[in-house]
Design a protein around this motif. Sequence first.
Motif, PDB file in Angstrom:
ATOM      1  N   TYR A  11      -6.641  42.063  41.972  1.00 30.53           N
ATOM      2  CA  TYR A  11      -7.643  42.300  40.949  1.00 30.53           C
ATOM      3  C   TYR A  11      -8.490  42.951  41.972  1.00 30.53           C
ATOM      4  N   ALA A  16      -4.031  38.366  44.393  1.00 30.37           N
ATOM      5  CA  ALA A  16      -3.924  37.166  43.767  1.00 30.37           C
ATOM      6  C   ALA A  16      -2.368  36.735  43.632  1.00 30.37           C
ATOM      7  N   THR A  42      -2.305  34.402  36.317  1.00 25.37           N
ATOM      8  CA  THR A  42      -2.144  36.112  36.666  1.00 25.37           C
ATOM      9  C   THR A  42      -0.567  36.303  36.400  1.00 25.37           C
ATOM     10  N   THR A  46       1.192  39.025  34.058  1.00 23.29           N
ATOM     11  CA  THR A  46       1.725  40.366  34.756  1.00 23.29           C
ATOM     12  C   THR A  46       3.242  40.321  33.909  1.00 23.29           C
ATOM     13  N   LEU A  51      -1.298  42.766  33.269  1.00 21.88           N
ATOM     14  CA  LEU A  51      -1.492  43.355  34.650  1.00 21.88           C
ATOM     15  C   LEU A  51      -0.319  43.954  34.947  1.00 21.88           C
TER      16      LEU A  51
END
Length: 233
Positions: A11, A16, A42, A46, A51
């Motif tokens: 980020y 992360a 996270t 992803t 992300l």
Amino acid sequence: MLKVDGIDVFYGNIHALKGVSIEVLEGEIVTLIGANGAGKSTLLKTLSGLLKPKNGSIQYENKSIAGKAAQTIVKTGISHVPEGRRVFANMTVEENLELGAYVRKDKQIQKDIQKVYETFPRLHERRKQLSGTLSGGEQQMLAMGRAIMAKPKLLLLDEPSMGLAPIMVKTIFEIIEDINKNGTTILLVEQNAHMALSVAKRGYVIETGRVVLTGSAKDLQASEEIKSAYLGG
Ligand code: ATP
């Protein structure tokens, strides 16, 4: 089914996820355990395309999905229930469920809505109610119901027990096992490590962006390290 190899996620300049590798086999329930801020959400974000990893690979059914758009990934059969019961507040319960099926082209949608109602009778009672006015637990049921409507092959669940009364926590975990028995593979993020390990086949422990331990749920439950850090001694 899913093979994540050495992914790094940032980020801005916050690193992360640091070289995270995990694997999920078809039919399994796999859990991710870790303290607040470890990187569990996270990782799910992803996988569902919210992300993009900077390095590493994500193979799903032998195809690379790393960095693909969320709309593309959902069509491959991966469905994500994010933390905090994101429902469409200005739509009714039923409209939310119908929306969950938007990626499907078959004619079983109404039948499957009825199945969700059988699983969650409360949602049937409230089917015409605006979702934003549901209680927290009811919104959690709706978020799961909506994900089931996508008929995913792989379901990513982020903290499904958060904010639920103890009796409801038990029900949610029973439902997770049922969804799995009906053929959906599950990757489960949970603060409630005790419950998560009781339904999972295997688990990964994540600390500050790295996988530090992995094993069968049984071995993790027996580990002194896990007991003292995540199972309350
Ligand atoms: P929790 O159990 O508390 O939900 P988690 O393991 O799911 O934690 P993540 O939400 O994945 O943790 O966060 C991992 C790290 O990334 C944390 O240090 C967090 O502060 C940071 N982070 C998460 N989202 C952002 C963002 N949008 N911008 C900057 N940093 C972020």
